[in-house]
Design a protein around this motif. Structure first.
Motif, PDB file in Angstrom:
ATOM      1  N   GLY A 179       0.832  -1.196   0.000  1.00 30.20           N
ATOM      2  CA  GLY A 179       0.000   0.000   0.000  1.00 30.20           C
ATOM      3  C   GLY A 179       0.869   1.248   0.000  1.00 30.20           C
ATOM      4  O   GLY A 179       1.590   1.515   0.968  1.00 30.20           O
ATOM      5  N   CYS A 180       0.841   2.008  -1.097  1.00 28.69           N
ATOM      6  CA  CYS A 180       1.717   3.166  -1.250  1.00 28.69           C
ATOM      7  C   CYS A 180       0.932   4.467  -1.206  1.00 28.69           C
ATOM      8  O   CYS A 180       1.066   5.333  -2.078  1.00 28.69           O
ATOM      9  N   GLY A 181       0.088   4.595  -0.175  1.00 22.10           N
ATOM     10  CA  GLY A 181      -0.479   5.884   0.155  1.00 22.10           C
ATOM     11  C   GLY A 181       0.551   6.671   0.954  1.00 22.10           C
ATOM     12  O   GLY A 181       1.754   6.375   0.933  1.00 22.10           O
ATOM     13  N   GLY A 182       0.090   7.682   1.700  1.00 21.62           N
ATOM     14  CA  GLY A 182       1.014   8.522   2.451  1.00 21.62           C
ATOM     15  C   GLY A 182       1.851   7.753   3.448  1.00 21.62           C
ATOM     16  O   GLY A 182       3.071   7.948   3.548  1.00 21.62           O
ATOM     17  N   VAL A 183       1.222   6.847   4.206  1.00 26.73           N
ATOM     18  CA  VAL A 183       1.980   6.111   5.230  1.00 26.73           C
ATOM     19  C   VAL A 183       2.904   5.086   4.575  1.00 26.73           C
ATOM     20  O   VAL A 183       4.033   4.875   5.028  1.00 26.73           O
ATOM     21  N   GLY A 209       5.582   4.386  -9.050  1.00 26.63           N
ATOM     22  CA  GLY A 209       6.649   5.234  -9.580  1.00 26.63           C
ATOM     23  C   GLY A 209       7.204   6.157  -8.520  1.00 26.63           C
ATOM     24  O   GLY A 209       8.422   6.361  -8.420  1.00 26.63           O
ATOM     25  N   LEU A 210       6.318   6.726  -7.700  1.00 25.99           N
ATOM     26  CA  LEU A 210       6.774   7.590  -6.613  1.00 25.99           C
ATOM     27  C   LEU A 210       7.548   6.781  -5.584  1.00 25.99           C
ATOM     28  O   LEU A 210       8.551   7.258  -5.030  1.00 25.99           O
ATOM     29  N   THR A 320       9.162  16.466   2.600  1.00 24.54           N
ATOM     30  CA  THR A 320       8.499  17.176   1.502  1.00 24.54           C
ATOM     31  C   THR A 320       8.464  16.345   0.228  1.00 24.54           C
ATOM     32  O   THR A 320       7.656  16.606  -0.667  1.00 24.54           O
ATOM     33  N   ALA A 321       9.312  15.322   0.142  1.00 24.58           N
ATOM     34  CA  ALA A 321       9.294  14.468  -1.044  1.00 24.58           C
ATOM     35  C   ALA A 321       7.997  13.669  -1.148  1.00 24.58           C
ATOM     36  O   ALA A 321       7.651  13.175  -2.230  1.00 24.58           O
ATOM     37  N   ILE A 322       7.276  13.556  -0.040  1.00 25.27           N
ATOM     38  CA  ILE A 322       6.033  12.782  -0.026  1.00 25.27           C
ATOM     39  C   ILE A 322       4.809  13.703  -0.090  1.00 25.27           C
ATOM     40  O   ILE A 322       3.694  13.256  -0.350  1.00 25.27           O
ATOM     41  N   VAL A 323       5.008  15.006   0.137  1.00 24.92           N
ATOM     42  CA  VAL A 323       3.903  15.963   0.029  1.00 24.92           C
ATOM     43  C   VAL A 323       3.554  16.123  -1.444  1.00 24.92           C
ATOM     44  O   VAL A 323       4.374  16.584  -2.242  1.00 24.92           O
ATOM     45  N   GLY A 346       0.463  10.401  -2.290  1.00 32.81           N
ATOM     46  CA  GLY A 346       1.318  11.069  -1.325  1.00 32.81           C
ATOM     47  C   GLY A 346       0.512  11.733  -0.221  1.00 32.81           C
ATOM     48  O   GLY A 346      -0.566  11.254   0.182  1.00 32.81           O
ATOM     49  N   ILE A 347       1.005  12.871   0.286  1.00 38.51           N
ATOM     50  CA  ILE A 347       0.387  13.564   1.414  1.00 38.51           C
ATOM     51  C   ILE A 347      -0.069  14.944   0.957  1.00 38.51           C
ATOM     52  O   ILE A 347       0.756  15.823   0.703  1.00 38.51           O
ATOM     53  N   PRO A 348      -1.379  15.170   0.848  1.00 38.00           N
ATOM     54  CA  PRO A 348      -1.875  16.533   0.594  1.00 38.00           C
ATOM     55  C   PRO A 348      -1.855  17.349   1.885  1.00 38.00           C
ATOM     56  O   PRO A 348      -2.185  16.842   2.953  1.00 38.00           O
ATOM     57  N   VAL A 349      -1.470  18.599   1.772  1.00 36.16           N
ATOM     58  CA  VAL A 349      -1.318  19.478   2.944  1.00 36.16           C
ATOM     59  C   VAL A 349      -2.081  20.778   2.730  1.00 36.16           C
ATOM     60  O   VAL A 349      -1.936  21.418   1.681  1.00 36.16           O
ATOM     61  N   ILE A 350      -2.878  21.165   3.726  1.00 35.57           N
ATOM     62  CA  ILE A 350      -3.542  22.462   3.708  1.00 35.57           C
ATOM     63  C   ILE A 350      -2.536  23.511   4.167  1.00 35.57           C
ATOM     64  O   ILE A 350      -1.927  23.371   5.225  1.00 35.57           O
TER      65      ILE A 350
END
Length: 353
Positions: A179-183, A209-210, A320-323, A346-350
């Motif tokens: 599972g290659c979501g944010g975590v 790819g990421l 930041t490479a994962i944001v 990746g990780i979306p950030v507000i």
């Protein structure tokens, strides 16, 4: 102040005006500069097993991966001042219980998960409250941006604690990440920094790819192989030393256990959805026959932030490479909804409130 608030399980969050938080005697109020949008927020929004009894009412504010500037300080706070740039662990701890004194503040007897409990409104808002601030407010080193700190939130720190403190990852080990979501991407990046050989498993080529960009030496597209454990075992020449379920569905959990070599360790980071109901059946005979270990991990003890900061300073880690993107508060409902079909990467950030 503006906040993205809960309107019902599975119903879109609403961005509207809410009451300002006030600092209690031991707490501080932080003006939010950045906050990650995490799949744990999604689980709570959906009312999945770990959160179904929490009783979120309309108007509750999620958000547990924040960084910001202190704007109000309680009378009993000694080490935090107005103007300090801080982040907070999502497991807010009192700092005094037996678990905290044993360097297990992530398991504090009095812990309150920021944004994931009704008594601790979170940071999908212009400002939020931090109780027990002398313990929970983490001062940011110079040079670490709010977005970078938000990228270090729940997903990254949980992966770090799991791989560094809970599993026995050594240089040259094979680590499989399912599972290659944010975590999961955080786990790939951290395992690579520890010197491991990483195999990343996912259904989407973009995410794989990421994962390669973050250090995975091999990837497995689970839609293109008949047997994921067999594919991972072949790549790792007999099975992984450590395997991570970074998603929490029954299939990834079992695949993770089944792809381990002898005396391998399964690391459970992902939490289940309503489909699993908090429980997954496992190949227990295989676990006995191969002397496998099943290890859980949640969050990270508060004092271990310094370990991450040192690795960032040395260029070993780069959150930041994962944001994947920075967005305004108004886009929060849409991005949370996109997680339902795994459409975020990746990780979306507000970063705009």
């Amino acid at each position: 102040m503006r906040a993205a608030v809960f309107t019902g399980h599975g119903e879109p969050l609403a961005v509207r005006e809410v009451d300002e938080p006030e600092a209690d005697a031991t707490g501080v109020v932080v003006e939010t500069e950045a906050c990650g949008i995490c799949r744990s927020d999604w689980h709570a929004w959906q009312g999945d097993p770990l959160w179904e009894s929490r009783g979120f009412s309309e108007g509750h504010v999620f958000g547990h991966e924040p960084a910001g500037v202190v704007v109000e300080v309680g009378d009993e706070v000694e080490t935090v001042r107005v103007g300090d740039r801080v982040a907070v662990p999502f497991n807010l701890a009192d700092g005094t219980c037996p678990s905290c004194r044993r360097d297990m503040s992530n398991l504090c007897d009095e812990r309150i998960p920021l944004g994931l409990a009704p008594e601790a409104p979170g940071a999908f808002a212009e400002r939020f409250h931090v109780p027990w601030a002398d313990f929970n407010a983490v001062h940011l080193p110079d040079g670490i941006s709010p977005v970078e700190m938000a990228g270090l939130g729940c997903r990254f720190m949980t992966s770090f604690h799991g791989l560094v403190d809970r599993a026995d990852v050594d240089g040259g080990d094979w680590v499989a990440v399912h599972g290659c979501g944010g975590v999961g991407l955080s786990a790939v990046h951290i395992a690579d920094a520890l010197g491991a050989n990483v195999v990343a498993v996912d259904l989407f080529d973009e995410k794989l790819g990421l994962a390669s960009d973050l250090g995975a030496v091999e990837t497995v597209n689970a839609e293109r192989v008949e047997d994921v454990p067999e594919a991972v075992t072949a790549v790792t020449d007999g099975g992984a030393h450590v395997s991570v379920d970074a998603l929490g569905i029954a299939e990834t959990c079992r695949n993770s256990v089944q792809c381990l070599g002898k005396r391998g360790q399964h690391l459970q980071i992902g939490l289940t959805s309503s489909a699993e109901g908090g429980e997954v059946s496992l190949p227990t005979d295989l676990m006995v026959a191969k002397e496998l270990q099943f290890v859980g991990t949640v969050g990270m003890p508060r004092p271990h932030y310094d370990d991450i900061f040192r690795l960032i300073d040395r260029g070993k880690l780069d959150p930041t490479a994962i944001v994947s993107e920075t967005v305004s508060l108004d886009r929060t409902p849409d991005l949370l909804d996109a997680m339902t079909e795994f459409e975020t990467t990746g990780i979306p950030v507000i970063d705009a409130f």
